[in-house]
Design a protein around this motif. Structure first.
Motif, PDB file in Angstrom:
ATOM      1  N   LEU A 121       0.942  -1.198  -0.204  1.00  0.00           N
ATOM      2  CA  LEU A 121      -0.033   0.040   0.001  1.00  0.00           C
ATOM      3  C   LEU A 121       0.737   1.145  -0.049  1.00  0.00           C
ATOM      4  O   LEU A 121       0.697   2.297  -0.767  1.00  0.00           O
ATOM      5  N   LEU A 145      -8.021   5.245   1.963  1.00  0.00           N
ATOM      6  CA  LEU A 145      -7.737   3.823   1.543  1.00  0.00           C
ATOM      7  C   LEU A 145      -9.390   3.148   1.487  1.00  0.00           C
ATOM      8  O   LEU A 145     -10.201   3.218   2.480  1.00  0.00           O
ATOM      9  N   GLY A 147     -12.023   0.364   0.609  1.00  0.00           N
ATOM     10  CA  GLY A 147     -12.336  -0.940   0.765  1.00  0.00           C
ATOM     11  C   GLY A 147     -13.684  -1.187  -0.202  1.00  0.00           C
ATOM     12  O   GLY A 147     -14.431  -0.235  -0.357  1.00  0.00           O
ATOM     13  N   TYR A 207      -8.507  -0.841  -2.025  1.00  0.00           N
ATOM     14  CA  TYR A 207      -7.790  -1.958  -1.220  1.00  0.00           C
ATOM     15  C   TYR A 207      -8.754  -3.057  -1.818  1.00  0.00           C
ATOM     16  O   TYR A 207      -9.752  -3.588  -1.282  1.00  0.00           O
TER      17      TYR A 207
END
Length: 406
Positions: A121, A145, A147, A207
């Motif tokens: 990452l 980030l 998801g 992600y």
């Protein structure tokens, strides 16, 4: 603490790397590429299998391996522990165990939070920095980030933990966790909130493993934000992909599983404890039925370009408990008769499978019919024709057999 078992010899062992499966063959090939890399890393055979939408299935892949090895270790491509990890894969493994008594099957855990993933990452952020011409040491760089999002709070909480670990020790002005759907905050909300802090640049990192529809949405929404807020440079980076460092995580998960040292987060599992707002999910039997809602809720979406998670779901899913007590009371015969009756019926759209314990020991054999959430108890082989004809075909309950409705 229980003592870890002695692992099988690698000469008689194989690994099954389980991906979700996609109608897009590119995503499936990515799982196979990771499987090939893991085979080189471990020095043992590694096959790929899929939960749905691609072949082989977990059960078919295990059946193929059962003829050549005595032990199989299942390793997950899932990033976090939600329904697939907690329900779908264990159910498939239990069915495989019932069919292959002499095969030792170990089930690993999800990729989870691992130092190697943090490194990947960090590199994805660095690539965005280079493209935007900013420097985290001197510029105000915020990271988002993103998801996938889940209905499982344990899974969503891990996205927040991962974001915090990415922030610790690095000079980012902030690292914000967000989601593409299912839960909140959404990526659009997070980006708009970030604009109030007026950072110099925003790096949005999806992600996810594959580069598919969801990562396309991340890029699209990030580009829209970049256009709407000209005083902030924003760019979406790449997903994890097939980065070789993921093999380090898979190798660790393999070693945990084959030595029976897998540790799952039971303290925050909504199927085990009554978390606020998720009380109705507690209980193994309900967890199994709720896992089956996955196929129904995503069923028959026509435009798969807009809906990456489409399925061709049957009208009904029937689960027959074949755990020890029900098996001794005749459950295998009930299962086979239900399957035969369904095949003989002119209009029966149902998938009939065995399940592990449904928590009704002593009242079995137990047959659960979804999506109607009807449980039949004390079912005899002779009742199978009525369950198929009356319930699955004509939509009428076999009232005298009803044990419970959820």
């Amino acid at each position: 603490m229980t003592e870890a078992s002695t692992p099988s010899s690698v000469d008689d062992e194989a690994v099954l790397l389980v991906g979700h499966g996609s109608r897009r063959e590119k995503s499936n090939e990515q799982v196979r590429e990771l499987a090939a890399g893991l085979e080189s890393r471990l020095g043992v055979p590694v096959d790929a299998a899929f939960l749905e939408l691609a072949k082989p299935s977990i059960e078919d892949a295990i059946a193929d391996l059962a003829s050549v090895v005595s032990a199989v270790t299942v390793v997950h491509c899932s990033l976090f522990a939600a329904g697939h990890v907690k329900n779908d894969v264990p159910l498939a493994i239990e069915r495989a165990r019932a069919s292959h008594d002499d095969l030792e099957i170990h089930n690993g855990r999800h990729l989870g939070i691992h130092p190697a993933i943090l490194e990947v990452l960090d590199d994805r952020v660095a690539a965005v920095e280079t493209e935007l011409g900013v420097d985290r040491e001197t510029d105000d760089l915020a990271v988002v980030l993103c998801g996938r999002g889940s209905s499982d709070p344990d899974s969503n909480a891990d996205v927040h933990k991962l974001a915090r670990l990415l922030h610790e020790g690095r000079p980012f002005s902030r690292v914000e966790p967000t989601f593409i759907g299912v839960t909140e905050p959404t990526l659009e909300e997070t980006l708009h909130d970030l604009s109030k802090h007026r950072p110099d640049a925003v790096a949005v990192i999806p992600y996810m493993l594959g580069d598919g529809v969801l990562t396309g949405r991340v890029r699209e929404w990030t580009a829209e934000f970049d256009d709407d807020y000209p005083y902030v440079e924003a760019l979406a980076g790449d997903p994890l992909g097939t980065d070789s460092r993921l093999l380090d995580v898979f190798a660790d998960r393999w070693q945990e599983a084959r030595t029976d040292s897998v540790e799952m987060s039971c303290d925050t599992c909504k199927y085990k404890v009554g978390l606020e707002g998720y009380e109705e999910d507690v209980g193994g039997a309900r967890a199994m039925l709720r896992a089956l809602t996955h196929r129904e809720s995503h069923a028959d979406r026509e435009d798969i370009d807009d809906e990456p998670h489409s399925h061709d779901a049957p009208a009904n899913h029937v689960a027959v408990c074949t755990n020890r007590t029900c098996a001794e009371m005749g459950a295998p015969a009930v299962l086979e008769r239900l399957r035969q009756a369904a095949r003989d019926a002119d209009d029966c759209d149902a998938r009939i499978t065995r399940s592990s314990c449904l928590g009704q020991c002593g009242d079995g054999p137990t047959v659960a019919v979804y999506p109607d959430s009807v449980w039949y108890g004390d079912v005899d082989e002779s009742d199978a024709d009525r369950i198929v004809g009356d319930h699955l075909v004509d939509g009428r309950l076999v009232s005298e057999l009803v044990q419970e409705t959820l």
